[in-house]
Design a protein around this motif. Structure first.
Motif, PDB file in Angstrom:
ATOM      1  N   ALA A 124       0.947  -0.933  -0.295  1.00  0.00           N
ATOM      2  CA  ALA A 124      -0.001   0.031  -0.640  1.00  0.00           C
ATOM      3  C   ALA A 124       0.702   1.351  -0.029  1.00  0.00           C
ATOM      4  N   LYS A 125       2.169   0.984   0.755  1.00  0.00           N
ATOM      5  CA  LYS A 125       3.004   2.230   0.868  1.00  0.00           C
ATOM      6  C   LYS A 125       3.676   2.741  -0.390  1.00  0.00           C
ATOM      7  N   GLY A 133      -3.032  10.771  -2.079  1.00  0.00           N
ATOM      8  CA  GLY A 133      -4.222  11.237  -1.888  1.00  0.00           C
ATOM      9  C   GLY A 133      -5.185  10.093  -1.538  1.00  0.00           C
ATOM     10  N   THR A 134      -4.610   9.210  -1.748  1.00  0.00           N
ATOM     11  CA  THR A 134      -5.694   7.885  -1.714  1.00  0.00           C
ATOM     12  C   THR A 134      -5.224   7.258   0.245  1.00  0.00           C
ATOM     13  N   PRO A 135      -6.026   6.798   0.323  1.00  0.00           N
ATOM     14  CA  PRO A 135      -5.399   6.055   2.080  1.00  0.00           C
ATOM     15  C   PRO A 135      -5.195   4.614   1.767  1.00  0.00           C
ATOM     16  N   GLU A 136      -4.000   4.323   2.849  1.00  0.00           N
ATOM     17  CA  GLU A 136      -3.532   3.272   2.665  1.00  0.00           C
ATOM     18  C   GLU A 136      -4.658   2.459   3.275  1.00  0.00           C
ATOM     19  N   ALA A 141      -7.281  -2.924   2.157  1.00  0.00           N
ATOM     20  CA  ALA A 141      -8.333  -3.875   1.883  1.00  0.00           C
ATOM     21  C   ALA A 141      -8.798  -4.280   1.066  1.00  0.00           C
ATOM     22  N   LEU A 142      -8.819  -3.580  -0.351  1.00  0.00           N
ATOM     23  CA  LEU A 142      -8.280  -4.089  -0.966  1.00  0.00           C
ATOM     24  C   LEU A 142      -7.425  -5.506  -1.810  1.00  0.00           C
ATOM     25  N   CYS A 354      -4.951  -5.622   9.994  1.00  0.00           N
ATOM     26  CA  CYS A 354      -4.379  -4.499   9.844  1.00  0.00           C
ATOM     27  C   CYS A 354      -4.474  -3.281   8.810  1.00  0.00           C
ATOM     28  N   VAL A 355      -6.348  -3.562   8.091  1.00  0.00           N
ATOM     29  CA  VAL A 355      -6.300  -2.339   7.446  1.00  0.00           C
ATOM     30  C   VAL A 355      -7.151  -1.894   8.791  1.00  0.00           C
TER      31      VAL A 355
END
Length: 462
Positions: A124-125, A133-136, A141-142, A354-355
């Motif tokens: 995600a990082k 700007g998108t949430p980590e 989750a995706l 972890c999400v």
């Protein structure tokens, strides 16, 4: 069941694993074995090792690589004789006793489930760097949904994911090695050979730096065990395991030790980019190849996603095997469509936790998770070595035809490997950064061993 259990009455793989499908083809197993060597730890974690050890990181990876080769050979010997989705956990139960299988299996399950979350956060990082700007937590989750669903379906889906993930990783690192060698020899257009100019300060931080590099390299090798778990669901488990283990030496030598040698030759070990960007991206950027650094970031992302996929799979099969041997909640052993779907869901839970953690505590969740599982792989390796030491004698006595793969110079090299593991524990205890990991893992192992022993005594009385 005691450690004196004979091979004939020990938990048999055929009975335990019968409901599982055998949807993995030889091409899947071969590529899982090949790509499994190229893990997230190599791409992501090796930068800190280089910063601490300098050019001597090559020595660190060589020493730990030799230890891993011994461990894989021992595991291969047992897995070829008795293929099982429980792998080393089933072997520990057969050789030492039920409490050992319980401890090795559930500690590895915790390791894999936690690693799923770690890798999801790491992936995600990377993506949030491309899409600011998108949430980590949204990306974590995706990724969790994708790989949870993939593993809920037929096992061949896992095999296909890993086949193409591994193919991309192998292709990328092979290309990296080719470009690196060309640059080192001055053949690559637009580059001059650095010679040995970056290797002069071989031990910049003395023996302490080498120790830190050694510890980093040991944990980079974690995950090689998955191929022996996957072999139980392949078309020909015995041949598959034997082939994978026999090629481990050149794969470790080429991909790990070879790539470390290329990086420290091309890039100054104290370059800040080695840690900030990762050693592979830093090396390609140093060569000035347009877009190569970003392309390697894609490969790192694939490595992380591949590790997530493999760890969800491995955790679910370890849990399934433990339940089949009466060492866990029966609900985890339910199989439909050849897949232990409840075990898959249970093994994915911590990834989804972890999400929440990445939303709630985005800055310190990664090191916290790392400390929790830091030394589990060493505990597993010790169970593998002790199991092989005991089980080899039983197999030679009762079923010598099952020794398709043999440990080199048994029992001498098995004892050498155990001594090496003990030395690593001592080194971890001396380092402040790894001491916490050692204590956390030690506490978890003792608790699991106590529970496993109590369960073994209770079952014996019943």
């Amino acid at each position: 069941m005691s450690s004196r259990t004979t091979l004939d009455t020990a938990p048999e793989t055929s009975a335990a694993d019968a409901p599982l499908s055998h949807g993995l083809k030889q091409r899947h197993l071969s590529m899982i074995a090949l790509g499994g060597v190229i893990g997230a730890g190599l791409f992501v974690g090796s930068g800190a090792g280089i910063a601490a050890a300098g050019p001597s990181i090559v020595v660190a990876y060589t020493i730990s690589g030799l230890l891993v080769m011994l461990v894989m050979r021992m595991l291969g010997e047992m897995s070829a004789a008795y293929p099982s989705s429980g792998s080393f956990s089933a072997h520990a139960e057969r050789a030492i006793g039920p409490w050992a299988g319980f401890t090795a299996g559930w500690s590895f399950w915790v390791l894999l489930c936690t690693a799923v979350g770690l890798e999801g956060i790491g992936a995600a990082k990377i993506v949030t760097g491309w899409v600011p700007g998108t949430p980590e937590w949204g990306w974590v989750a995706l990724f969790m949904v994708v790989f949870c669903v993939a593993n809920l379906a037929a096992v061949k889906n896992f095999g296909e994911f890993e086949f193409w993930f591994a193919a991309l990783k192998v292709g990328a690192i092979s290309l990296f090695l080719i470009l690196g060698v060309l640059a080192m020899t001055g053949v690559l257009p637009g580059t001059d050979s650095p010679g040995a100019s970056n290797l002069h300060d071989f031990l910049p931080n003395g023996s302490e730096g080498l120790v830190i590099g050694l510890l980093a390299s040991v944990f980079a090798y974690g995950g090689l065990e998955t191929v022996t778990i996957a072999a139980a669901e392949s078309e020909n488990p015995i041949q598959g395991v034997a082939r994978a283990v026999r090629t481990a030496m050149w794969r470790i030598g080429l991909f790990y030790i070879g790539s470390m040698a290329v990086v420290v030759t091309l890039v100054p070990w104290d370059s800040k980019e080695v840690v900030a960007k990762g050693p592979y991206v830093a090396a390609l950027d140093h060569l000035g190849i347009p877009g190569a650094g970003q392309l390697m970031n894609v490969v790192v992302l694939v490595a992380l996603l591949s590790a997530m996929n493999a760890n969800v799979y491995g955790a679910s099969r370890i849990a399934y095997s433990l339940v089949e041997r009466g060492q866990g909640p029966k609900v985890l052993g339910r199989v439909s469509g050849g897949v232990p779907r409840i075990a898959v869901l249970a093994s994915s839970v911590f990834g989804f936790v972890c999400v929440v953690l990445s939303y709630w505590r985005p800055n310190d969740v990664f090191p916290w998770l790392l400390n929790m599982i830091g030394a589990v792989i060493l505990v597993v390796w010790i169970f593998i070595a002790v199991s092989q030491l005991l089980l080899r004698r039983k197999v030679e006595r009762e079923a010598p035809e099952k020794l398709v793969v043999r440990m080199w110079a048994y029992p001498v090299l098995t004892w050498v490997a155990l001594a090496g593991m003990a030395a690593i524990f001592i080194l971890m205890a001396r380092q402040p950064d790894t001491r916490v990991q050692l204590y956390s893992t030690g506490a978890m192992t003792l608790v699991l061993a106590a529970v496993g022993y109590a369960w073994q005594r209770a079952r014996a009385r019943a």
